[in-house]
Design an enzyme around this catalytic site. Structure first.
Site, PDB file in Angstrom:
ATOM      1  N   HIS A  84      48.665  36.115  40.991  1.00 52.71           N
ATOM      2  CA  HIS A  84      49.401  36.191  39.721  1.00 52.71           C
ATOM      3  C   HIS A  84      50.856  35.880  40.048  1.00 52.71           C
ATOM      4  CE1 HIS A  84      46.017  37.752  37.501  1.00 52.71           C
ATOM      5  NE2 HIS A  84      45.829  38.673  38.430  1.00 52.71           N
ATOM      6  N   GLU A 105      42.528  34.902  40.873  1.00 52.09           N
ATOM      7  CA  GLU A 105      43.059  35.243  39.540  1.00 52.09           C
ATOM      8  C   GLU A 105      44.338  34.466  39.241  1.00 52.09           C
ATOM      9  OE1 GLU A 105      43.379  39.493  38.905  1.00 52.09           O
ATOM     10  OE2 GLU A 105      41.483  39.899  39.924  1.00 52.09           O
ATOM     11  N   ASN A 152      39.729  42.221  47.047  1.00 56.98           N
ATOM     12  CA  ASN A 152      40.582  41.400  46.185  1.00 56.98           C
ATOM     13  C   ASN A 152      41.939  42.104  46.044  1.00 56.98           C
ATOM     14  OD1 ASN A 152      40.778  39.184  44.314  1.00 56.98           O
ATOM     15  ND2 ASN A 152      40.544  40.628  42.618  1.00 56.98           N
TER      16      ASN A 152
HETATM   17  C1  XIL Z   1      43.309  42.477  33.482  1.00 57.93           C
HETATM   18  C2  XIL Z   1      42.731  41.778  32.253  1.00 57.93           C
HETATM   19  O1  XIL Z   1      43.076  40.433  32.297  1.00 57.93           O
HETATM   20  C3  XIL Z   1      43.262  42.423  30.994  1.00 57.93           C
HETATM   21  O2  XIL Z   1      42.605  41.892  29.861  1.00 57.93           O
HETATM   22  C4  XIL Z   1      43.058  43.943  31.035  1.00 57.93           C
HETATM   23  O3  XIL Z   1      43.661  44.532  29.920  1.00 57.93           O
HETATM   24  C5  XIL Z   1      43.651  44.526  32.317  1.00 57.93           C
HETATM   25  O4  XIL Z   1      43.094  43.852  33.440  1.00 57.93           O
HETATM   26  N1  XIL Z   1      44.070  42.407  38.522  1.00 57.93           N
HETATM   27  C6  XIL Z   1      42.713  42.448  38.295  1.00 57.93           C
HETATM   28  C7  XIL Z   1      42.186  42.150  36.947  1.00 57.93           C
HETATM   29  O5  XIL Z   1      41.949  42.625  39.247  1.00 57.93           O
HETATM   30  O6  XIL Z   1      41.007  42.867  36.656  1.00 57.93           O
HETATM   31  C8  XIL Z   1      43.209  42.412  35.859  1.00 57.93           C
HETATM   32  O7  XIL Z   1      42.672  41.960  34.634  1.00 57.93           O
HETATM   33  C9  XIL Z   1      44.507  41.735  36.213  1.00 57.93           C
HETATM   34  C10 XIL Z   1      45.063  42.245  37.504  1.00 57.93           C
END
Ligand code: XIL
Length: 354
Positions: free
Chosen positions: A236, A264, A200
C-alpha cells in the site's frame, strides 16, 4: 479527444479508451490478462461481493483484466463466522465460483489477523487450548471448504506492529505465544496441503527493522520445517514512495527459498490529484510489475480493488485518492498502461509461460 469514454465489451474483455482525454497513442492498451498469462505471472485484484453480484461493468473489469482474485473482506472472520459455530459462506462461495467460471485463480485472505474479528472472538477471554480449538474449527470449515481451489492463503496477516519490529500483541499471541504463527501454518497445511501458505505484511517493502524482523521470523520457521511458502508484500504505497530497491528486498526472501508476491498493491495520491501525478503513478505501477517479473520467485501482483469507488483508500487515508488502475467510472488510467508496458517488454528468458 473530448473527455468521455467509449466502452466496448467484447466477449469477456472490456476495452476502454484511456483516462481523461489522453491521446490513445500515449498509453499501451494491451490485453492485460493475456500478457500476464504469457509471462507466467498472476495479475490479481481484490474483489468485493456486492458489486461482483450486481454490476456487470465491475465483473467485466475483474474478469477482463486479471488472472486471479483475492477476497477483499468476505473471507475474514467477522463475515465467515459471525457467531461461534455459525458460518456464512455465501460471499466466499460467490467469489470462488466466479473465479472458476472465468478461469481465474484465487488467493485466500485471511486466517490470523487482529482486525475484522467477530465480537465473540475479539472480546473472549481465551485459554490457549480453547483458542487452538477455535482456530482448528475455523480452518477446517473455511480452508476445508475450498480445499484444492485456492492457490494460496494469507495464513498470517500483519503479525508485526505497524512501525516496529516487535510482534503485534493480538489475541493469538496473547493466548498462544509466538508459536501461534507456526501453529496456524501447520493447521492450515494439514487442512489444505496444496495451498501455498503466506505471511502477509506491510511496511516491509523497502527494508528496515520491521523487514529484518520478518526475515528472522521466516528464517526461523523454515529452519524448523514449518510449512511457510511465501511472503506477501502488501504494497500500500504513497505516490512518490514506491521503494527503489523492491527487487533486492524481494530477493532477500526468495533467497531463503520462499515465494514473494505483491498482494495488495495501491498507490494513493494526495489530493488534489492532477494529471501529472496520475501519469507518474503509471510509472509506479510499471515499476512494481517489472520488479515482480525480475524476481524469479515472484508469482504475481495483486491490486487492492477493481476501481476507485471500491477502494479502501479514501476512507482509510483521508486526503488521498485515485490509488488504483481504474477510476470511479471504470476508465483505465495510466496505471493500467504501466502494467501493460511492463508485461509487454521483451521477455528476459527467466520464466516459462504457463
Ligand atoms: C481492508 C479492506 O480493503 C476494507 O474494505 C476494510 O474495511 C478493511 O480492510 N491490509 C489487509 C486487508 O490485509 O485485509 C485490508 O483490507 C487492507 C490492509
Amino acid at each position: 479527444m473530448a473527455v468521455g469514454v467509449v466502452v466496448l465489451v467484447v466477449g469477456a474483455a472490456l476495452v476502454l479508451v484511456p483516462w481523461s482525454g489522453e491521446r490513445e497513442s500515449d498509453h499501451a492498451e494491451g490485453d492485460l490478462r493475456q500478457l500476464a498469462d504469457a509471462r507466467g505471472m498472476d495479475l490479481g485484484v481484490a474483489v468485493a461481493v456486492d458489486p461482483l453480484a450486481r454490476d456487470s461493468t465491475y465483473q467485466d473489469v475483474v474478469s477482463g483484466n486479471y488472472t486471479s482474485m483475492t477476497a477483499e473482506n468476505t473471507m475474514k472472520w467477522s463475515l465467515v463466522q459471525p457467531e461461534r459455530g455459525e458460518f456464512d459462506f455465501s460471499g466466499p462461495d460467490a467469489l470462488v465460483d466466479f473465479a472458476d467460471e472465468h478461469g481465474m485463480s484465487m488467493r485466500g485472505h485471511t486466517l490470523t489477523w487482529h482486525n475484522q474479528l467477530p465480537e465473540w472472538l475479539a472480546e473472549g477471554e481465551w485459554e490457549e487450548e480453547e483458542l487452538r480449538e477455535v482456530l482448528q474449527e475455523h480452518t477446517e470449515a473455511l480452508l476445508g471448504r475450498y480445499q484444492g481451489r485456492m492457490q494460496a492463503w494469507d495464513v498470517i496477516n500483519e503479525p508485526f506492529q505497524d512501525d516496529g519490529p516487535e510482534l503485534r500483541e493480538n489475541l493469538w499471541l496473547e493466548a498462544m505465544g509466538e508459536d501461534y504463527i507456526a501453529h496456524a501454518l501447520w493447521t492450515a497445511n494439514a487442512v489444505d496441503p496444496d495451498a501455498e501458505l503466506y505471511i502477509n505484511e506491510f511496511n516491509v517493502e523497502g527494508g528496515g527493522a520491521k523487514s529484518d524482523a520478518l526475515y528472522e521470523l521466516a528464517s526461523d520457521l523454515l529452519e524448523r520445517d514449518v510449512p511457510l511458502h511465501g511472503i506477501g508484500f502488501q504494497s500500500h504505497f504513497l505516490h512518490g514512495q514506491v521503494p527503489d530497491d523492491l527487487v533486492e528486498q524481494m530477493e532477500r526472501f526468495t533467497d531463503l527459498g520462499l515465494d514473494v508476491a505483491v498482494t495488495e498493491l495501491d498507490v494513493r495520491i494526495p489530493e488534489p490529484v492532477g494529471q501529472e501525478q496520475i501519469e507518474e503513478q503509471g510509472q509506479e505501477y510499471r515499476q512494481v510489475v517489472q520488479a515482480c517479473l525480475e524476481v524469479e520467485r515472484c508469482p504475481g501482483v495483486t491490486v487492492w480493488g477493481a476501481a476507485e469507488h471500491h477502494s479502501w483508500v479514501p476512507e482509510w487515508f483521508p486526503g488521498t485518492a485515485q490509488a488504483l488502475p481504474f477510476d470511479e467510472n471504470y476508465v483505465p488510467k495510466p496505471a493500467r498502461s504501466g502494467m501493460v508496458d511492463a508485461l509487454s517488454r521483451r521477455r528476459q528468458g527467466r520464466r516459462p509461460s504457463r
